[in-house]
Design a protein around this motif. Structure first.
Motif, PDB file in Angstrom:
ATOM      1  N   VAL A 142       0.838  -1.207   0.000  1.00 50.60           N
ATOM      2  CA  VAL A 142       0.000   0.000   0.000  1.00 50.60           C
ATOM      3  C   VAL A 142       0.870   1.253   0.000  1.00 50.60           C
ATOM      4  O   VAL A 142       0.610   2.215  -0.740  1.00 50.60           O
ATOM      5  CB  VAL A 142      -0.963  -0.008   1.202  1.00 50.60           C
ATOM      6  N   GLY A 143       1.925   1.236   0.804  1.00 41.41           N
ATOM      7  CA  GLY A 143       2.824   2.380   0.840  1.00 41.41           C
ATOM      8  C   GLY A 143       3.533   2.613  -0.480  1.00 41.41           C
ATOM      9  O   GLY A 143       3.701   3.765  -0.915  1.00 41.41           O
ATOM     10  N   MET A 144       3.947   1.532  -1.132  1.00 45.47           N
ATOM     11  CA  MET A 144       4.620   1.649  -2.426  1.00 45.47           C
ATOM     12  C   MET A 144       3.693   2.248  -3.480  1.00 45.47           C
ATOM     13  O   MET A 144       4.086   3.134  -4.246  1.00 45.47           O
ATOM     14  CB  MET A 144       5.106   0.267  -2.879  1.00 45.47           C
ATOM     15  N   ILE A 145       2.438   1.786  -3.509  1.00 44.17           N
ATOM     16  CA  ILE A 145       1.484   2.313  -4.490  1.00 44.17           C
ATOM     17  C   ILE A 145       1.210   3.787  -4.221  1.00 44.17           C
ATOM     18  O   ILE A 145       1.185   4.618  -5.146  1.00 44.17           O
ATOM     19  CB  ILE A 145       0.184   1.491  -4.463  1.00 44.17           C
ATOM     20  N   ALA A 146       1.007   4.127  -2.951  1.00 39.46           N
ATOM     21  CA  ALA A 146       0.725   5.518  -2.610  1.00 39.46           C
ATOM     22  C   ALA A 146       1.892   6.435  -2.973  1.00 39.46           C
ATOM     23  O   ALA A 146       1.683   7.563  -3.443  1.00 39.46           O
ATOM     24  CB  ALA A 146       0.407   5.633  -1.126  1.00 39.46           C
ATOM     25  N   ALA A 147       3.118   5.960  -2.767  1.00 36.98           N
ATOM     26  CA  ALA A 147       4.290   6.785  -3.051  1.00 36.98           C
ATOM     27  C   ALA A 147       4.551   6.917  -4.542  1.00 36.98           C
ATOM     28  O   ALA A 147       4.913   7.998  -5.032  1.00 36.98           O
ATOM     29  CB  ALA A 147       5.513   6.194  -2.345  1.00 36.98           C
ATOM     30  N   ARG A 148       4.360   5.824  -5.270  1.00 34.73           N
ATOM     31  CA  ARG A 148       4.704   5.821  -6.713  1.00 34.73           C
ATOM     32  C   ARG A 148       3.567   6.357  -7.575  1.00 34.73           C
ATOM     33  O   ARG A 148       3.815   6.885  -8.658  1.00 34.73           O
ATOM     34  CB  ARG A 148       5.050   4.383  -7.139  1.00 34.73           C
ATOM     35  N   PHE A 149       2.313   6.207  -7.085  1.00 35.57           N
ATOM     36  CA  PHE A 149       1.155   6.625  -7.881  1.00 35.57           C
ATOM     37  C   PHE A 149       0.218   7.473  -7.013  1.00 35.57           C
ATOM     38  O   PHE A 149      -0.888   7.052  -6.675  1.00 35.57           O
ATOM     39  CB  PHE A 149       0.412   5.401  -8.423  1.00 35.57           C
ATOM     40  N   PRO A 150       0.669   8.660  -6.613  1.00 35.21           N
ATOM     41  CA  PRO A 150      -0.151   9.483  -5.721  1.00 35.21           C
ATOM     42  C   PRO A 150      -1.497   9.826  -6.359  1.00 35.21           C
ATOM     43  O   PRO A 150      -1.601  10.021  -7.564  1.00 35.21           O
ATOM     44  CB  PRO A 150       0.709  10.741  -5.526  1.00 35.21           C
ATOM     45  N   GLY A 151      -2.531   9.837  -5.497  1.00 34.71           N
ATOM     46  CA  GLY A 151      -3.863  10.180  -5.974  1.00 34.71           C
ATOM     47  C   GLY A 151      -4.618   9.038  -6.621  1.00 34.71           C
ATOM     48  O   GLY A 151      -5.708   9.247  -7.157  1.00 34.71           O
ATOM     49  N   SER A 152      -4.068   7.824  -6.560  1.00 31.92           N
ATOM     50  CA  SER A 152      -4.722   6.685  -7.211  1.00 31.92           C
ATOM     51  C   SER A 152      -5.819   6.094  -6.323  1.00 31.92           C
ATOM     52  O   SER A 152      -5.939   6.419  -5.144  1.00 31.92           O
ATOM     53  CB  SER A 152      -3.694   5.607  -7.562  1.00 31.92           C
ATOM     54  N   ARG A 153      -6.640   5.254  -6.937  1.00 31.20           N
ATOM     55  CA  ARG A 153      -7.671   4.496  -6.222  1.00 31.20           C
ATOM     56  C   ARG A 153      -7.189   3.068  -6.036  1.00 31.20           C
ATOM     57  O   ARG A 153      -6.548   2.495  -6.919  1.00 31.20           O
ATOM     58  CB  ARG A 153      -8.988   4.499  -7.005  1.00 31.20           C
ATOM     59  N   LEU A 154      -7.564   2.474  -4.908  1.00 36.40           N
ATOM     60  CA  LEU A 154      -7.154   1.098  -4.594  1.00 36.40           C
ATOM     61  C   LEU A 154      -8.348   0.346  -4.028  1.00 36.40           C
ATOM     62  O   LEU A 154      -8.924   0.757  -3.017  1.00 36.40           O
ATOM     63  CB  LEU A 154      -6.003   1.119  -3.582  1.00 36.40           C
ATOM     64  N   ALA A 155      -8.712  -0.742  -4.673  1.00 34.02           N
ATOM     65  CA  ALA A 155      -9.777  -1.621  -4.199  1.00 34.02           C
ATOM     66  C   ALA A 155      -9.151  -2.904  -3.658  1.00 34.02           C
ATOM     67  O   ALA A 155      -8.299  -3.509  -4.329  1.00 34.02           O
ATOM     68  CB  ALA A 155     -10.759  -1.941  -5.315  1.00 34.02           C
TER      69      ALA A 155
END
Length: 273
Positions: A169-182
């Protein structure tokens, strides 16, 4: 016929695949997925062990909700990028693609090897063979696409340890800010009782990440927002309304009974900072 030589956790992907194939053949179905039926017919595996299990319907309902979240995102962002984390033999692209979005389908190498027997890369659709915990896949996605991004992790992260889930989750948030995650979460009573649950009792893999509630994730990183969270017995009206009447009756009964395998299993949509 193809024999899926899969690891223990990877074998669980065959449960939702079979669920969609069985659903497709029903006269009054929650979804249609002819491709899933074709894939099941092309695999040498004892799918009969899952026949008649309530969890098959549960996997279909979960997929219907995840499909609706992806459709909503595509409607708002037609040229977005969709990333299927732990794609298994999912066919979401066939069900909801809008002809414009960029898709990446990520899973472990043994799964992608099986997947390539049935699917091919295209200019808009790319398979990636990697672990979700390996940051290299995120770099491949970033290099080959533009945002905004929607990440779908359906029936994947609960099989990891919490430390790994936090890192993903941290990697996605850092690399793709503003994204949606289900993603889906399972509570402590669900985790402790899973040996007795119908479909999971038929395979070797067990879920490891015990999440008391999706609000936990909002405390992992500043700015993470919980957009939606549902149990299978309390689906949003736009998903529940079109369901066949027998499914609505079944879900109403589950809402009254409140078994932990239903109440502690949640389907969640997050907005990342």
């Amino acid at each position: 016929m193809h024999g899926p030589f899969l690891g223990a956790v990877q074998e669980t992907l065959l449960i939702p695949l079979y669920g969609r194939a069985v659903e497709h053949r029903k006269r009054d179905a929650a979804l249609r997925d002819g491709r899933a039926a074709e894939i099941v017919a092309g695999l040498s595996y004892d799918f009969g062990r899952f026949d008649g299990l309530p969890s098959l319907v549960g996997t279909v309902l979960r997929t219907v909700l995840f499909d609706s979240w992806v459709r909503d995102f595509l409607a708002t962002h037609p040229s977005c990028t969709i990333v299927e984390i732990g794609t298994g033999l999912n066919t979401r692209y066939e069900r909801v693609d809008n002809g414009r979005a960029r898709w990446f389908e990520l899973d472990l190498p043994d799964v992608i090897e099986v997947r390539r027997s049935f699917f091919s890369d295209t200019p808009r659709r790319t398979m990636i063979a990697a672990s979700v915990t390996d940051s290299a896949w995120a770099e491949a996605v970033a290099a080959g696409s533009d945002g905004p991004y929607f990440f779908s992790a359906e029936a994947v992260l609960p099989f990891l340890d919490e430390t790994d889930v936090r890192a993903v989750v941290g990697m996605i948030a850092a690399r793709f800010p503003g994204s949606r995650l289900a993603l889906d979460t399972a509570g402590p009573a669900f985790i402790s009782g899973q040996n007795g649950y119908d479909a999971l009792s038929k395979v070797a893999a067990r879920m490891r990440w015990s999440c008391a509630g999706p609000d936990d994730l909002t405390r992992w990183r500043s700015g993470i927002e919980l957009v939606a969270s549902h149990t299978l017995s309390a689906l949003p009206s736009h998903v529940y309304g079109p369901l066949p009447a027998p499914y609505q009756e079944m879900l109403a009964a589950l809402a009254e009974q409140r078994p932990p395998q239903v109440e502690e299993y949640r389907l969640n949509l997050f907005q990342l900072p």
